[in-house]
Design an enzyme around this catalytic site. Structure first.
Site, PDB file in Angstrom:
ATOM      1  N   CYS A 152      -1.652  -6.778 -12.150  1.00 26.98           N
ATOM      2  CA  CYS A 152      -0.571  -6.234 -12.986  1.00 26.98           C
ATOM      3  C   CYS A 152      -0.605  -6.807 -14.398  1.00 26.98           C
ATOM      4  CB  CYS A 152       0.789  -6.456 -12.327  1.00 26.98           C
ATOM      5  SG  CYS A 152       1.056  -8.141 -11.745  1.00 26.98           S
TER       6      CYS A 152
HETATM    7  N1  LIG Z   1       3.362  -8.130  -6.436  1.00 34.99           N
HETATM    8  C1  LIG Z   1       2.773  -7.548  -7.474  1.00 34.99           C
HETATM    9  O1  LIG Z   1       3.406  -7.255  -8.508  1.00 34.99           O
HETATM   10  C2  LIG Z   1       1.307  -7.218  -7.427  1.00 34.99           C
HETATM   11  C3  LIG Z   1       0.742  -6.600  -8.534  1.00 34.99           C
HETATM   12  C4  LIG Z   1      -0.624  -6.287  -8.534  1.00 34.99           C
HETATM   13  C5  LIG Z   1      -1.384  -6.617  -7.431  1.00 34.99           C
HETATM   14  N2  LIG Z   1      -0.808  -7.243  -6.368  1.00 34.99           N
HETATM   15  C6  LIG Z   1      -1.655  -7.612  -5.246  1.00 34.99           C
HETATM   16  O2  LIG Z   1      -1.252  -6.953  -4.074  1.00 34.99           O
HETATM   17  C7  LIG Z   1      -1.505  -7.779  -2.950  1.00 34.99           C
HETATM   18  C8  LIG Z   1      -0.210  -7.920  -2.160  1.00 34.99           C
HETATM   19  O3  LIG Z   1       0.735  -8.580  -2.994  1.00 34.99           O
HETATM   20  P1  LIG Z   1       2.270  -8.657  -2.632  1.00 34.99           P
HETATM   21  O4  LIG Z   1       2.948  -9.124  -3.858  1.00 34.99           O
HETATM   22  O5  LIG Z   1       2.717  -7.408  -1.983  1.00 34.99           O
HETATM   23  O6  LIG Z   1       2.264  -9.839  -1.542  1.00 34.99           O
HETATM   24  P2  LIG Z   1       3.338 -10.083  -0.371  1.00 34.99           P
HETATM   25  O7  LIG Z   1       4.650  -9.557  -0.762  1.00 34.99           O
HETATM   26  O8  LIG Z   1       3.218 -11.528  -0.042  1.00 34.99           O
HETATM   27  O9  LIG Z   1       2.769  -9.213   0.844  1.00 34.99           O
HETATM   28  C9  LIG Z   1       1.579  -9.567   1.531  1.00 34.99           C
HETATM   29  C10 LIG Z   1       1.335  -8.626   2.676  1.00 34.99           C
HETATM   30  O10 LIG Z   1       0.117  -8.993   3.326  1.00 34.99           O
HETATM   31  C11 LIG Z   1       0.367  -9.361   4.691  1.00 34.99           C
HETATM   32  N3  LIG Z   1      -0.476 -10.529   5.001  1.00 34.99           N
HETATM   33  C12 LIG Z   1      -0.238 -11.833   4.706  1.00 34.99           C
HETATM   34  N4  LIG Z   1      -1.278 -12.591   5.115  1.00 34.99           N
HETATM   35  C13 LIG Z   1      -2.187 -11.751   5.681  1.00 34.99           C
HETATM   36  C14 LIG Z   1      -3.458 -11.925   6.297  1.00 34.99           C
HETATM   37  N5  LIG Z   1      -4.019 -13.135   6.393  1.00 34.99           N
HETATM   38  N6  LIG Z   1      -4.097 -10.837   6.774  1.00 34.99           N
HETATM   39  C15 LIG Z   1      -3.550  -9.609   6.690  1.00 34.99           C
HETATM   40  N7  LIG Z   1      -2.331  -9.393   6.116  1.00 34.99           N
HETATM   41  C16 LIG Z   1      -1.681 -10.442   5.604  1.00 34.99           C
HETATM   42  C17 LIG Z   1       1.847  -9.667   4.766  1.00 34.99           C
HETATM   43  O11 LIG Z   1       2.277  -9.413   6.101  1.00 34.99           O
HETATM   44  P3  LIG Z   1       3.545 -10.177   6.785  1.00 34.99           P
HETATM   45  O12 LIG Z   1       4.655 -10.102   5.811  1.00 34.99           O
HETATM   46  O13 LIG Z   1       3.775  -9.351   8.011  1.00 34.99           O
HETATM   47  O14 LIG Z   1       3.084 -11.557   7.078  1.00 34.99           O
HETATM   48  C18 LIG Z   1       2.408  -8.677   3.762  1.00 34.99           C
HETATM   49  O15 LIG Z   1       2.521  -7.396   4.338  1.00 34.99           O
HETATM   50  C19 LIG Z   1      -2.013  -9.128  -3.484  1.00 34.99           C
HETATM   51  O16 LIG Z   1      -3.412  -9.176  -3.389  1.00 34.99           O
HETATM   52  C20 LIG Z   1      -1.571  -9.104  -4.916  1.00 34.99           C
HETATM   53  O17 LIG Z   1      -2.390  -9.858  -5.780  1.00 34.99           O
HETATM   54  C21 LIG Z   1       0.520  -7.542  -6.341  1.00 34.99           C
END
Ligand SMILES: NC(=O)c1ccc[n+]([C@@H]2O[C@H](COP(=O)([O-])OP(=O)(O)OC[C@H]3O[C@@H](n4cnc5c(N)ncnc54)[C@H](OP(=O)(O)O)[C@@H]3O)[C@@H](O)[C@H]2O)c1
Length: 350
Positions: A152
């Site tokens: 982002c």
């Molecule tokens: N947040 C942002 O603004 C944003 C922007 C750009 C890119 N991203 C990218 O998008 C991805 C997700 O980010 P997020 O902010 O959504 O993170 P998040 O809120 O922490 O969500 C992570 C997700 O992955 C699952 N998970 C955790 N550990 C795992 C594992 N070892 N194997 C498989 N699944 C697993 C979690 O499941 P449970 O909850 O069931 O444990 C949850 O559904 C990241 O790579 C991040 O860099 C995020």
């Protein structure tokens, strides 16, 4: 045709925003959602705002569960999707919102992330200038079967500076970006420094001094935009108490002999026909509030004549245009759907 869709990481912030947008998309049907610690729970136990998807239950994130869908979106912590995506055998389009497939250079991956480096996929920022004559990343996305949605912060800064690099009106070796960012960018998992008590009423800098993981991604994008010298950027994010949003202020030294009119024209020409990246009128600068929930990146451009620098202020919603919106926009292009399908330019301010 309706495309069957699975979302991996559906209990997280990026997964939740993907689902919110997919639920309203006329060509996609969400059939499967997966989680990790939350597998087995109803989706609305973790995403109570997604009432239209209340019938779905979170399943385990495995290749067997994900295979067989037309489109799979991954929203997993970095390092978790690379091994999984390698095992898919029957998925027409995979879009990874994590970092695993963004970097082309294994040395960059080793320096900023560590662990196994996976192959780079087609980068999911359609508006990004790539090389001479106004070519855009959009062309590479047509028909792509594997797409890496952007970081982002990285896409905000790359979109901010690429017009000046591509037009040769700024010097790529002297770039500075300072960003105000909301804590949803760091995900939903509990972390002490993201507690309300640590965030409210304060601005907290982090990853100061050239250590943020989005730096190599920005450099890669700006090299691709046609930088004629090594890209050097000083990048400093600051956590501020707003749940979503990025306000990036980027400055660059104006190249010798270039006029203020030529600088402004570089940005206006780059984005004149873009549905989601808007250069605001001279003297107007964006607010994050105007981008919340929208697939927009709003940009104000100023010329600081005394400092000899251009100043670009860009706002976007890290979960919308910064992740899920970019992923769906890129998927639309890949599948030959109208690019704007299911994506809004209207925010929800205040
Ligand atoms: N947040 C942002 O603004 C944003 C922007 C750009 C890119 N991203 C990218 O998008 C991805 C997700 O980010 P997020 O902010 O959504 O993170 P998040 O809120 O922490 O969500 C992570 C997700 O992955 C699952 N998970 C955790 N550990 C795992 C594992 N070892 N194997 C498989 N699944 C697993 C979690 O499941 P449970 O909850 O069931 O444990 C949850 O559904 C990241 O790579 C991040 O860099 C995020």
């Amino acid at each position: 045709m309706t495309y069957s869709v699975a979302v991996a990481g559906a209990s997280g912030y990026a997964g939740g925003e993907l689902l919110r947008l997919l639920a309203a998309h006329p060509e996609f049907e969400v059939r499967t959602v997966t989680g990790h610690s939350s597998a087995g729970q109803p989706l609305i136990a973790t995403q109570p705002h997604l009432r239209s998807l209340a019938h779905l239950t979170l399943r385990e994130t495995t290749p067997e569960v994900l295979d067989g869908h037309d489109v799979v979106f991954f929203a997993l912590p970095h390092g978790a999707s690379g091994a999984l995506t390698a095992q898919l055998t029957d998925v027409r389009l995979a879009v990874d919102c994590g970092a695993d497939h963004r970097l082309t250079d294994a040395a960059d991956w080793a320096a900023f992330y560590g662990g196994e480096h996976h192959e780079a996929w087609t980068y999911g920022v359609p508006e990004l200038l790539v090389g001479a004559a106004g070519a855009k990343q959009r062309d590479a996305l047509v028909g792509a079967s594997r797409i890496a949605a952007p970081g982002c912060n990285a896409s905000t800064v790359a979109l901010s500076l690429a017009p000046g690099i591509a037009a040769g009106v700024i010097e790529p070796s002297d770039l500075v970006s300072v960003l105000a960012v909301g804590p949803s960018g760091a995900g939903k998992a509990a972390k002490t420094h993201l507690l309300g008590a640590e965030l409210m009423g304060t601005a907290n800098p982090y990853a100061v001094g050239g250590t943020h993981r989005h730096i190599p991604e920005i450099q890669q994008a700006l090299r691709g935009a046609g930088a004629q010298a090594p890209v050097t950027i000083s990048f400093t994010p600051v956590l501020v108490p707003m749940s979503r949003g990025i306000l990036a202020t980027s400055t660059a030294r104006i190249a010798p002999g270039v006029t203020a009119a030529e600088v402004r024209a570089a940005w206006e020409d780059a984005y004149a026909d873009e549905p989601f990246v808007h250069v605001l009128p001279e003297g107007v600068y964006p607010r994050t509030a105007d981008t919340v929930g929208a697939n927009t990146c709003l940009m104000g451009v100023a010329i600081d004549e005394a400092a000899g620098r251009v100043v670009v202020v860009a706002a976007l919603d890290n979960l919308a245009k910064g992740t899920a919106g970019a992923a769906i926009q890129s998927a639309n292009i890949s599948l030959g759907l109208p690019e704007r399908t299911g994506l809004s330019v209207d925010g929800v301010a205040p």
